[in-house]
Design a protein around this motif. Structure first.
Motif, PDB file in Angstrom:
ATOM      1  N   ASN A 132     -61.861   8.405  -0.013  1.00  0.00           N
ATOM      2  CA  ASN A 132     -63.023   8.648  -0.104  1.00  0.00           C
ATOM      3  C   ASN A 132     -63.932   8.784   0.982  1.00  0.00           C
ATOM      4  OD1 ASN A 132     -63.172   8.855  -2.960  1.00  0.00           O
ATOM      5  ND2 ASN A 132     -63.786   6.837  -3.311  1.00  0.00           N
ATOM      6  N   GLU A 133     -63.527   8.056   2.061  1.00  0.00           N
ATOM      7  CA  GLU A 133     -64.227   8.498   3.353  1.00  0.00           C
ATOM      8  C   GLU A 133     -63.722   9.579   4.225  1.00  0.00           C
ATOM      9  OE1 GLU A 133     -64.152   4.422   4.827  1.00  0.00           O
ATOM     10  OE2 GLU A 133     -65.526   3.737   3.251  1.00  0.00           O
ATOM     11  N   ASN A 134     -62.574  10.265   3.535  1.00  0.00           N
ATOM     12  CA  ASN A 134     -62.025  11.307   4.207  1.00  0.00           C
ATOM     13  C   ASN A 134     -61.041  11.025   5.094  1.00  0.00           C
ATOM     14  OD1 ASN A 134     -63.179  13.403   2.559  1.00  0.00           O
ATOM     15  ND2 ASN A 134     -65.113  13.345   3.667  1.00  0.00           N
ATOM     16  N   ARG A 135     -60.444   9.854   5.040  1.00  0.00           N
ATOM     17  CA  ARG A 135     -59.391   9.461   5.916  1.00  0.00           C
ATOM     18  C   ARG A 135     -58.019   9.906   5.289  1.00  0.00           C
ATOM     19  NH1 ARG A 135     -61.308   8.736  10.310  1.00  0.00           N
ATOM     20  NH2 ARG A 135     -59.827   7.347  11.127  1.00  0.00           N
ATOM     21  N   LYS A 136     -57.222  10.331   6.391  1.00  0.00           N
ATOM     22  CA  LYS A 136     -55.899  10.301   5.799  1.00  0.00           C
ATOM     23  C   LYS A 136     -55.052   9.083   5.804  1.00  0.00           C
ATOM     24  CE  LYS A 136     -52.093  13.645   6.611  1.00  0.00           C
ATOM     25  NZ  LYS A 136     -51.286  14.530   7.827  1.00  0.00           N
ATOM     26  N   VAL A 137     -54.461   8.719   4.683  1.00  0.00           N
ATOM     27  CA  VAL A 137     -54.145   7.379   4.312  1.00  0.00           C
ATOM     28  C   VAL A 137     -52.521   7.591   4.018  1.00  0.00           C
ATOM     29  CG1 VAL A 137     -54.183   5.508   3.056  1.00  0.00           C
ATOM     30  CG2 VAL A 137     -56.434   6.896   3.539  1.00  0.00           C
ATOM     31  N   LEU A 138     -51.640   7.088   4.513  1.00  0.00           N
ATOM     32  CA  LEU A 138     -50.481   6.651   4.063  1.00  0.00           C
ATOM     33  C   LEU A 138     -50.073   5.318   3.487  1.00  0.00           C
ATOM     34  CD1 LEU A 138     -47.592   8.101   3.693  1.00  0.00           C
ATOM     35  CD2 LEU A 138     -46.988   7.471   6.170  1.00  0.00           C
ATOM     36  N   MET A 139     -49.528   5.229   2.459  1.00  0.00           N
ATOM     37  CA  MET A 139     -49.075   3.754   1.971  1.00  0.00           C
ATOM     38  C   MET A 139     -47.575   3.173   2.470  1.00  0.00           C
ATOM     39  SD  MET A 139     -50.495   3.236  -1.554  1.00  0.00           S
ATOM     40  CE  MET A 139     -52.211   3.619  -2.233  1.00  0.00           C
ATOM     41  N   ALA A 140     -47.203   2.480   2.379  1.00  0.00           N
ATOM     42  CA  ALA A 140     -45.715   1.983   2.800  1.00  0.00           C
ATOM     43  C   ALA A 140     -45.675   0.717   1.623  1.00  0.00           C
ATOM     44  CB  ALA A 140     -45.515   1.428   4.139  1.00  0.00           C
ATOM     45  N   ALA A 141     -44.612   1.035   0.771  1.00  0.00           N
ATOM     46  CA  ALA A 141     -44.078   0.111  -0.267  1.00  0.00           C
ATOM     47  C   ALA A 141     -42.935  -0.884   0.376  1.00  0.00           C
ATOM     48  CB  ALA A 141     -43.701   0.603  -1.434  1.00  0.00           C
ATOM     49  N   ALA A 142     -43.433  -2.036   0.979  1.00  0.00           N
ATOM     50  CA  ALA A 142     -42.590  -2.473   1.591  1.00  0.00           C
ATOM     51  C   ALA A 142     -42.153  -3.978   0.707  1.00  0.00           C
ATOM     52  CB  ALA A 142     -43.044  -3.254   3.261  1.00  0.00           C
ATOM     53  N   ASP A 143     -42.732  -4.074  -0.315  1.00  0.00           N
ATOM     54  CA  ASP A 143     -42.317  -4.920  -1.354  1.00  0.00           C
ATOM     55  C   ASP A 143     -40.820  -4.274  -2.063  1.00  0.00           C
ATOM     56  OD1 ASP A 143     -41.629  -6.701  -3.400  1.00  0.00           O
ATOM     57  OD2 ASP A 143     -43.553  -6.838  -4.180  1.00  0.00           O
ATOM     58  N   THR A 144     -39.772  -4.841  -1.641  1.00  0.00           N
ATOM     59  CA  THR A 144     -38.741  -4.136  -2.151  1.00  0.00           C
ATOM     60  C   THR A 144     -38.049  -5.265  -3.006  1.00  0.00           C
ATOM     61  OG1 THR A 144     -37.382  -4.832   0.033  1.00  0.00           O
ATOM     62  CG2 THR A 144     -38.277  -2.671  -0.318  1.00  0.00           C
ATOM     63  N   PHE A 145     -38.813  -6.247  -3.077  1.00  0.00           N
ATOM     64  CA  PHE A 145     -38.154  -7.529  -3.963  1.00  0.00           C
ATOM     65  C   PHE A 145     -38.609  -7.541  -5.290  1.00  0.00           C
ATOM     66  CE2 PHE A 145     -38.043 -11.741  -5.446  1.00  0.00           C
ATOM     67  CZ  PHE A 145     -36.855 -12.073  -5.170  1.00  0.00           C
ATOM     68  N   ARG A 146     -39.729  -7.571  -5.588  1.00  0.00           N
ATOM     69  CA  ARG A 146     -40.233  -7.651  -6.686  1.00  0.00           C
ATOM     70  C   ARG A 146     -39.871  -6.647  -7.829  1.00  0.00           C
ATOM     71  NH1 ARG A 146     -45.421  -6.910  -9.794  1.00  0.00           N
ATOM     72  NH2 ARG A 146     -46.366  -6.373  -7.709  1.00  0.00           N
ATOM     73  N   HIS A 158     -50.912   7.590  -6.548  1.00  0.00           N
ATOM     74  CA  HIS A 158     -51.152   8.711  -7.430  1.00  0.00           C
ATOM     75  C   HIS A 158     -52.672   8.618  -7.702  1.00  0.00           C
ATOM     76  CE1 HIS A 158     -50.952  11.594 -10.653  1.00  0.00           C
ATOM     77  NE2 HIS A 158     -51.662  10.721 -11.481  1.00  0.00           N
ATOM     78  N   ARG A 159     -53.212   7.429  -7.907  1.00  0.00           N
ATOM     79  CA  ARG A 159     -54.647   7.379  -8.258  1.00  0.00           C
ATOM     80  C   ARG A 159     -55.561   7.791  -6.999  1.00  0.00           C
ATOM     81  NH1 ARG A 159     -55.294   1.787 -11.972  1.00  0.00           N
ATOM     82  NH2 ARG A 159     -53.747   2.399 -13.484  1.00  0.00           N
ATOM     83  N   ALA A 160     -54.901   7.204  -5.886  1.00  0.00           N
ATOM     84  CA  ALA A 160     -55.857   7.219  -4.716  1.00  0.00           C
ATOM     85  C   ALA A 160     -55.688   8.685  -4.235  1.00  0.00           C
ATOM     86  CB  ALA A 160     -55.492   6.129  -3.739  1.00  0.00           C
ATOM     87  N   GLY A 161     -54.593   9.539  -4.501  1.00  0.00           N
ATOM     88  CA  GLY A 161     -54.047  10.608  -4.143  1.00  0.00           C
ATOM     89  C   GLY A 161     -53.724  10.625  -2.593  1.00  0.00           C
ATOM     90  N   CYS A 162     -52.812   9.908  -2.451  1.00  0.00           N
ATOM     91  CA  CYS A 162     -52.231   9.744  -1.134  1.00  0.00           C
ATOM     92  C   CYS A 162     -50.705   9.635  -1.181  1.00  0.00           C
ATOM     93  CB  CYS A 162     -53.041   8.682  -0.270  1.00  0.00           C
ATOM     94  SG  CYS A 162     -52.661   6.945  -0.746  1.00  0.00           S
ATOM     95  N   ASP A 163     -50.143   9.584   0.134  1.00  0.00           N
ATOM     96  CA  ASP A 163     -48.676   9.822   0.067  1.00  0.00           C
ATOM     97  C   ASP A 163     -48.081   8.309   0.381  1.00  0.00           C
ATOM     98  OD1 ASP A 163     -48.372  12.338  -0.036  1.00  0.00           O
ATOM     99  OD2 ASP A 163     -48.344  12.627   2.074  1.00  0.00           O
ATOM    100  N   LEU A 164     -46.792   8.154  -0.136  1.00  0.00           N
ATOM    101  CA  LEU A 164     -46.501   6.750  -0.220  1.00  0.00           C
ATOM    102  C   LEU A 164     -44.685   6.987   0.297  1.00  0.00           C
ATOM    103  CD1 LEU A 164     -46.347   3.949  -1.448  1.00  0.00           C
ATOM    104  CD2 LEU A 164     -45.185   4.934  -3.350  1.00  0.00           C
ATOM    105  N   ILE A 165     -44.626   5.915   1.181  1.00  0.00           N
ATOM    106  CA  ILE A 165     -43.042   5.836   1.819  1.00  0.00           C
ATOM    107  C   ILE A 165     -42.393   4.698   0.983  1.00  0.00           C
ATOM    108  CG2 ILE A 165     -41.552   5.297   3.685  1.00  0.00           C
ATOM    109  CD1 ILE A 165     -43.152   7.928   3.944  1.00  0.00           C
TER     110      ILE A 165
END
Lengths: 326, 453
Positions: A132-146, A158-165
């Motif tokens: 919302n503050e117009n930052r370019k955001v990337l997420m990392a899903a480093a929870d590979t366990f649960r 998807h909700r936030a509209g940003c990319d995910l690794i």
């Protein structure tokens, strides 16, 4: 033996009812209900602080400090002391705008904590806020366990509209972090949010795993602003202090996110953590939607801490303590 | 670190107290002050602590202090007994619907308590008991919650029933029963979404489930690390959806888990299981006594207290202490103290139970039980006269003893020398034994110290 048990619960019930009559509405009642500052007054103050999860030590420190102030400044009226108390806790918990510098810089936010405190949800909310503050955001899903943690974060991305690794379930989380950092650099991302698996702080190898991830970020992205946030559940009691301490051993903590503040828990342990470890609360979680992450407001926090309306409600129901079943 | 504190504190409180006999009001009050602090540090609710301490105080004042215990230990013993009786003296199991009827279990709790994981763990347990469970995905809110249950169900090899996230939860629950009937499942476990106890709409959702079908067991899942708010949470859930039992999760952490006591106090409902890890097999029975120990932060000193009570022959003990005082301690006494010690599970087990010692990993290496057995063999190879009067032991007798015990003569010589030294030591320090009767109940007392092992 059963008679003794019954006795205990009957007494508990009586005690609670009595407390209900005593407590009208939090701090105001405490300070207007007493005409002078005496032992009873301090005892009641102690009760409010401990019920707010501040813990025995922090409570004792605060009361000692108040006693000193009463002596030094010749405070006679409870109302006067009220101001002193509120100001002192507020001041201690204050966060300056500078604490949120990472929001404006190129940064890596490393989100860690024990199981079930709401890390993934928080990362999702934080992504939405920064987006919302117009930052370019990337997420990392480093929870590979649960199970399905990756899917959960995918939905938030998807909700936030940003990319995910993402990595596969069971993959080395450090490799996901490595990939995410590379991607963040390549795509010239403003903020990289790293979600990690929940882990209890007394699990040595899991903490080592976290240390490794932290090291990789340091090594691979030395120029980025580092923000290491431990997520604590406001419902948690004294163990939260231990959590902050142990997670702080793995990564230099720059802040706390206190979740589930929309319940009846006060999150008072944050005061103990702040005074002992000097880690500020930066955000609070107040719900399940993407907008339910707020910057920490020490005013609101202290007011809520002394608002004991909830314990009144609790007292009302003590009639239902089922003595027969025990 | 926090673990030892209560023991240490109590030891400090009672250092000056040597009194035996009855617990005085003063004894009890000073001990209970520390107990109160310990309980608060363990996150037991303030009001529960207050009432609990009061109940203990009333019971404790005027009680006899058992032999072998000091007043502090005596108070702790009473505290512990009260706490166990409060938490339910026995372990409880899930009750199933009679006959061939389907048992419906509904899981509920705050967000992040561990409901989905616990659901899968319970399913695994029931499967081992020969049940055929069906897991039902009733969390239609949290992203990927359904998926999480499906993956866990797969790992446990139990069926999972899901209808996506567009149906009413009560409809899903109802449909799952029909599905279970058709497919021969005899237990249905509803995994509901995490919710705040003050969220009226969400609590109404659970009530609705209970209206449209018969739920046999409503289990509240609670994080063991929960603080003062545990009473509010448990009370609200119990009032609104009437819980039948509690599962305490994340007990593999280092929390003292005082929430267990708070919850039990306000709801009176039994704690059925404790979650002990992230693996789907990490679900254990709840043992009230262990929980009491953990909350008190007393390590296993309570076990030791019990052992002292049961095992020590008071008369012999007193006699030995007086002989020690006079420096008349002989090999017969040595044998006797060995026997007492063995009754208590051997030296390393006793040392392991002592606060502070439990953490020392090398107890085993410090205490060589084999070595002790060898010493015993030496004494047993002596004649009764030699045991009573070690001065008789000349070289020829020593040779005979060495042969009898199957050890080298040098070992016998060293042992006898050490024995004489400790005898001397005891004579020099009579205060170690007689005066401090409260602690004197420990059979190894100051005997020879670590020289023997």
């Amino acid at each position: 033996m059963s008679e003794e048990k019954l006795g205990f619960f009957a007494r508990l019930k009586k005690g609670l009812t009595k407390t209900r009559n005593n407590i009208v509405s939090g701090l105001d009642a405490l300070f207007s209900g007493f005409s002078k500052i005496d032992d009873d007054f301090y005892e009641e103050l102690e009760e409010i602080l401990i019920m707010g999860d501040l813990g025995v030590r922090a409570t004792e420190n605060i009361i000692d400090e108040m006693k000193e102030r009463v002596k030094k400044d010749h405070i006679k009226e409870p109302a006067q002391l009220k101001e002193v108390l509120i100001e002192s806790i507020k001041e201690q918990m204050q966060v300056t705008e500078a604490e949120y510098a990472f929001e404006k810089e190129q940064s890596v936010v490393f989100v860690i904590g024990v199981n079930g405190v709401g890390k993934t949800t928080t990362v999702g909310k934080l992504a939405g806020k920064l987006k919302n503050e117009n930052r370019k955001v990337l997420m990392a899903a480093a929870d590979t366990f649960r199970a399905a943690a990756g899917e959960q974060l995918t939905e938030w991305a998807h909700r936030a509209g940003c990319d995910l690794i993402q990595g596969a379930e069971g993959a080395d989380p450090a490799s996901v972090i490595f990939d995410a950092v590379s991607a963040a650099k390549a795509r010239n991302v403003d903020v990289l949010l790293c979600d990690t698996a929940g882990r209890l702080h007394n699990k040595k190898n899991l903490m080592e795993e976290l240390r490794k991830m932290n090291r990789i970020i340091d090594r691979e992205f030395p120029n980025a602003h580092r923000e290491n946030l431990v997520v604590l559940d406001a419902t948690t009691g004294q163990n939260a202090l231990q959590q902050a301490r142990e997670f702080g051993e793995v990564a230099d903590l720059t802040g706390i996110i206190l979740t589930k503040m929309d319940g009846t828990a006060k999150g008072g342990i944050a005061v103990a953590i702040q005074s002992e470890l000097k880690i500020p609360v930066k955000y609070i979680g107040v719900g399940e939607t993407i907008d339910d992450l707020q910057k920490f407001d020490s005013n609101a926090f202290v007011n809520a801490l002394f608002d004991v309306k909830q314990s009144e409600e609790m007292d009302d129901g003590t009639e239902n303590v089922n003595i027969g079943e025990i | 670190m926090a673990f030892e504190s209560l023991t240490d504190k109590l030891q400090n409180v009672f250092k000056s107290l040597r009194s035996k006999g009855r617990l005085t009001e003063e004894d009890v009050k000073s001990a209970l002050k520390e107990v109160k602090m310990a309980l608060l540090e363990a996150d037991v609710n303030f009001k529960v602590v207050k009432q609990f301490v009061k109940a203990v105080e009333e019971r404790a004042i005027g009680q006899d202090v058992l032999t072998g215990l000091n007043p502090g230990q005596m108070v702790v013993k009473i505290v512990n007994e009260e706490m166990i009786s409060l938490m339910g003296s026995e372990t409880t199991e899930i009750t199933f619907a009679p006959g061939k009827a389907i048992t419906v279990i509904m899981m509920c709790g705050l967000q992040g308590a561990g409901k989905t994981t616990t659901t899968a763990k319970i399913a695994g347990k029931l499967k081992l008991k020969g049940k055929k469970p069906l897991l039902v995905a009733c969390d239609i809110y949290r992203p990927a919650a359904i998926k999480q249950l499906q993956i866990n169900g797969e790992k446990q090899e139990v069926d999972v029933f899901a209808m996506g996230d567009n149906n009413k939860v009560s409809d899903i629950a109802k449909a799952s029963i029909a599905h279970a009937e058709k497919n021969g499942h005899n237990v249905v476990i509803l995994d509901t979404a995490g919710r705040l106890h003050v969220d009226e709409d969400m609590m109404a959702e659970l009530q609705e489930i209970k209206q449209v079908l018969t739920v046999h067991q409503t289990l509240l899942v609670v994080d063991a690390m929960t603080g003062q708010d545990a009473v509010n949470v448990a009370k609200e859930f119990d009032e609104k959806v009437s819980i039948d039992g509690v599962v305490l999760t994340k007990m593999d952490g280092d929390t003292r888990g005082g929430a267990a006591l708070s919850i039990k106090a306000v709801t009176g409902k039994p704690i059925l299981y404790v979650g002990m890890g992230e693996k789907l097999s990490d679900l254990e029975q709840f043992y009230p006594d262990r929980m009491a120990n953990r909350i008190l932060g007393m390590g296993d000193i309570l076990t030791l207290i019990e052992k002292v009570q049961v095992d020590i022959d008071e008369e012999k003990e007193r006699e030995m202490a007086s002989r020690m005082k006079k420096g008349k301690f002989d090999f017969n006494d040595y044998l006797e103290s060995m026997k007492q010690m063995k009754k208590m599970g051997g030296l390393s087990s006793i040392m392991g139970m002592l606060p502070g010692m439990g953490k020392m990993k090398d107890i085993e290496s410090m205490v060589d039980e084999k070595q002790l057995a060898r010493m015993e063999a030496i004494v047993l190879s002596m004649t009764p006269a030699e045991r009573e009067n070690p001065k008789l032991l000349n070289p020829s007798r020593k040779h005979r003893i060495a042969k009898g015990a199957g050890v080298d003569i040098a070992v016998v010589n060293r042992f006898i020398k050490q024995f004489e030294q400790s005898q001397k030591m005891m004579k020099q320090m009579p205060g170690m034994f007689g005066g401090k009767k409260g602690r004197g109940g420990f059979p190894m007392g100051g005997f020879g110290g670590r020289k023997f092992f």
